[in-house]
Design an enzyme around this catalytic site. Structure first.
Site, mmCIF file in Angstrom:
data_model
loop_
_atom_site.group_PDB
_atom_site.id
_atom_site.type_symbol
_atom_site.label_atom_id
_atom_site.label_comp_id
_atom_site.label_asym_id
_atom_site.label_seq_id
_atom_site.Cartn_x
_atom_site.Cartn_y
_atom_site.Cartn_z
ATOM 1 N N GLY A 176 32.822 49.018 42.253
ATOM 2 C CA GLY A 176 33.804 48.013 42.637
ATOM 3 C C GLY A 176 35.054 48.618 43.249
ATOM 4 N N ASP A 198 24.630 50.191 31.852
ATOM 5 C CA ASP A 198 24.801 48.764 31.593
ATOM 6 C C ASP A 198 25.654 48.605 30.343
ATOM 7 O OD1 ASP A 198 24.635 46.077 31.083
ATOM 8 O OD2 ASP A 198 22.444 46.006 30.964
ATOM 9 N N TYR A 219 31.920 40.740 35.311
ATOM 10 C CA TYR A 219 31.335 39.616 36.043
ATOM 11 C C TYR A 219 32.515 38.894 36.668
ATOM 12 C CZ TYR A 219 28.522 35.387 36.876
ATOM 13 O OH TYR A 219 27.855 34.322 37.448
ATOM 14 N N THR A 220 32.651 38.929 37.994
ATOM 15 C CA THR A 220 33.859 38.433 38.655
ATOM 16 C C THR A 220 33.623 37.201 39.533
ATOM 17 O OG1 THR A 220 33.501 39.994 40.482
ATOM 18 C CG2 THR A 220 34.925 40.717 38.669
ATOM 19 N N THR A 259 42.473 40.292 33.547
ATOM 20 C CA THR A 259 42.831 39.467 34.693
ATOM 21 C C THR A 259 43.954 38.494 34.392
ATOM 22 O OG1 THR A 259 41.954 37.754 36.185
ATOM 23 C CG2 THR A 259 40.992 37.879 34.004
ATOM 24 N N TYR A 283 35.155 32.034 33.430
ATOM 25 C CA TYR A 283 35.472 33.432 33.729
ATOM 26 C C TYR A 283 36.698 33.885 32.936
ATOM 27 C CZ TYR A 283 37.646 37.293 36.272
ATOM 28 O OH TYR A 283 38.265 38.476 36.601
ATOM 29 N N LYS A 287 36.941 36.708 29.894
ATOM 30 C CA LYS A 287 37.815 37.879 29.987
ATOM 31 C C LYS A 287 38.812 37.913 28.819
ATOM 32 C CE LYS A 287 37.999 40.590 32.836
ATOM 33 N NZ LYS A 287 37.330 41.917 32.914
ATOM 34 N N TRP A 307 44.677 39.597 41.887
ATOM 35 C CA TRP A 307 44.485 39.609 43.326
ATOM 36 C C TRP A 307 44.202 41.020 43.861
ATOM 37 C CZ3 TRP A 307 48.670 35.983 45.930
ATOM 38 C CH2 TRP A 307 48.702 34.750 45.263
#
Length: 438
Positions: A176, A198, A219-220, A259, A283, A287, A307
């Site tokens: 990422g 994993d 997972y985004t 996040t 999501y 998180k 962002w």
């Protein structure tokens, strides 16, 4: 003096029966500056004759040394790669009232000063014939007695120094944007992707040879999480729980990325670390649960960001592509925040690991003014010498009309005062954008 080699004075209680001491007392010794090195094995070496000399052995673990009976002279040589005292030697006489903490990578040896001496030591990894040993000659030390009873192996060791690499840092999710940026900041780390590591079922490692895990795996897909909550929770909540357990069991530092979406956007000011979380979507909820899980590791840094812009799919690159094709995009104006360039986020993570401030949650984004996505898009167009009026501001309701989508926070600006107090001052996002668009 070798950096990190610590000499402790032990209280010895003496009476007509003999003496008693606490050779390891975690609470007191850590309060006096000894690292909380979590020993897992205790060893005893009996030495019948004075002059017996052993070492120097740099084994891949830390040691805490003392004696049960008699006295020894300890001798050490720093073989740690990158250490400011690399190659330096040090000696200390060790009796019942002395203990010495020897960091991993410092070659350790001793000479017996009295007959029938018992040498005691704790280590924080189990002995293994497959461990990485780096040994060096006892001749590097000025011993008080003529060395005797050397093993054949020790007698033939070279005086040439070989550096011992430090404990490793594992980076998960390195494919990422943040993982790619960390490659430039931490080039010696071990980088893994979900294909080979994993986090929902972590593969085995000799974790005692690691110092930290940086979890960039996530997972985004914010909208997809609404219809695939099980996968989002497995990666974003259960995965960090597995890593936290590993970190706790092996005395590692866990850095976990989170996040701005853990907040609902209702705040009238930038969000601080101690503000209550109130996610609006699956999501964000997954998180937030991941933060709780990561926080169970005694040594943890939870880094909330927003962002993210880096190498990979991101909002700025999307706007760049549209600007270069002279397209007039519709961009929401009612979601406010600040971008975070992955390069700055990577630097901040490295700063936390290096300076080791108080463990906990830290907010990290670029600094500067709060903007909507439309204003960020306009800044991209301006930076590429396009007319910013080509960007058409719309509401989120207008943008998502007829589309299945997750609710987003209307404001997700993060207050970075806490990390700034540690000495890391984030770059203004407008400067970061100008450099990114070059």
């Amino acid at each position: 003096m070798i950096e990190g080699l610590l000499v402790l004075e032990l209280k010895v209680l003496v009476d007509e029966r003999g003496w008693f001491k606490e050779s390891w007392q975690r609470a007191r010794m850590t309060a006096e500056g000894l690292p909380d090195f979590r020993p897992v094995q205790a060893n005893v070496a009996f030495n019948s004759e004075k002059g017996t000399t052993r070492g120097l052995h740099a084994e891949p673990w830390d040691k805490l040394i003392t004696v049960g009976t008699g006295r020894v002279q300890g001798g050490w040589c720093d073989l740690r790669e990158g250490s400011p005292t690399y190659g330096q030697t040090q000696t200390v006489e060790i009796g019942p009232g002395t203990a010495v903490f020897v960091p991993r990578g410092v070659a350790n040896g001793y000479q017996v000063l009295e007959d029938a001496t018992t040498y005691l030591y704790l280590v924080n990894d189990h002995w293994s014939p497959d461990a990485g040993y780096v040994n060096v000659s006892h001749k590097l030390i000025d011993w008080p007695l003529t060395p005797r009873n050397l093993s054949e192996k020790d007698r033939n060791l070279s005086t040439e120094l070989q550096p011992v690499p430090p404990r490793k840092i594992l980076v998960t999710g390195s494919g990422g944007q943040v993982g790619r940026a960390l490659r430039k900041v931490l080039p010696d780390a071990e980088f893994t992707t979900s294909a080979d590591f994993d986090i929902t079922a972590p593969p085995e490692r000799n974790w005692r040879q690691y110092q930290a895990i940086i979890n960039c795996a996530a997972y985004t897909a914010v909208d997809d999480a609404e219809t695939d909550p099980a996968r989002a929770w497995a990666v974003n909540a259960q995965g960090p729980a597995h890593l936290a357990r590993i970190a706790a069991e092996n005395n590692l530092t866990l850095v976990h990325l989170s996040t701005d979406y853990v907040f609902d956007g209702a705040s009238e000011r930038a969000y601080r670390e101690d503000d209550p979380v109130a996610p609006l979507n699956v999501y964000g909820a997954s998180k937030a649960a991941g933060e709780v899980a990561a926080g169970t590791a005694p040594r943890h840094y939870i880094v909330r960001t927003s962002w993210v812009v880096g190498e990979g799919k991101n909002f700025v690159d999307t706007m760049r592509g549209l600007a270069e094709r002279d397209i007039r995009p519709q961009v929401v104006h009612d979601q406010k925040g600040r971008p975070t360039f992955a390069s700055e986020l990577a630097k901040g993570i490295a700063h936390l690991l290096t300076t080791q401030p108080e463990y906990g949650i830290y907010h990290l984004s670029n600094s500067g003014d709060e903007v909507g996505f439309d204003e960020l898009a306009m800044a991209v167009y301006t930076g590429l010498h396009r007319d910013p009026d080509m960007v058409q501001p719309v509401t989120s309701e207008q943008y998502f009309e007829g589309k299945a989508h997750a609710r987003r926070p209307s404001r997700s600006t993060l207050d970075t005062a806490k990390i700034e107090a540690t000495g890391f001052v984030p770059q203004n996002w407008r400067v970061g954008l100008a450099l990114y668009l070059l």
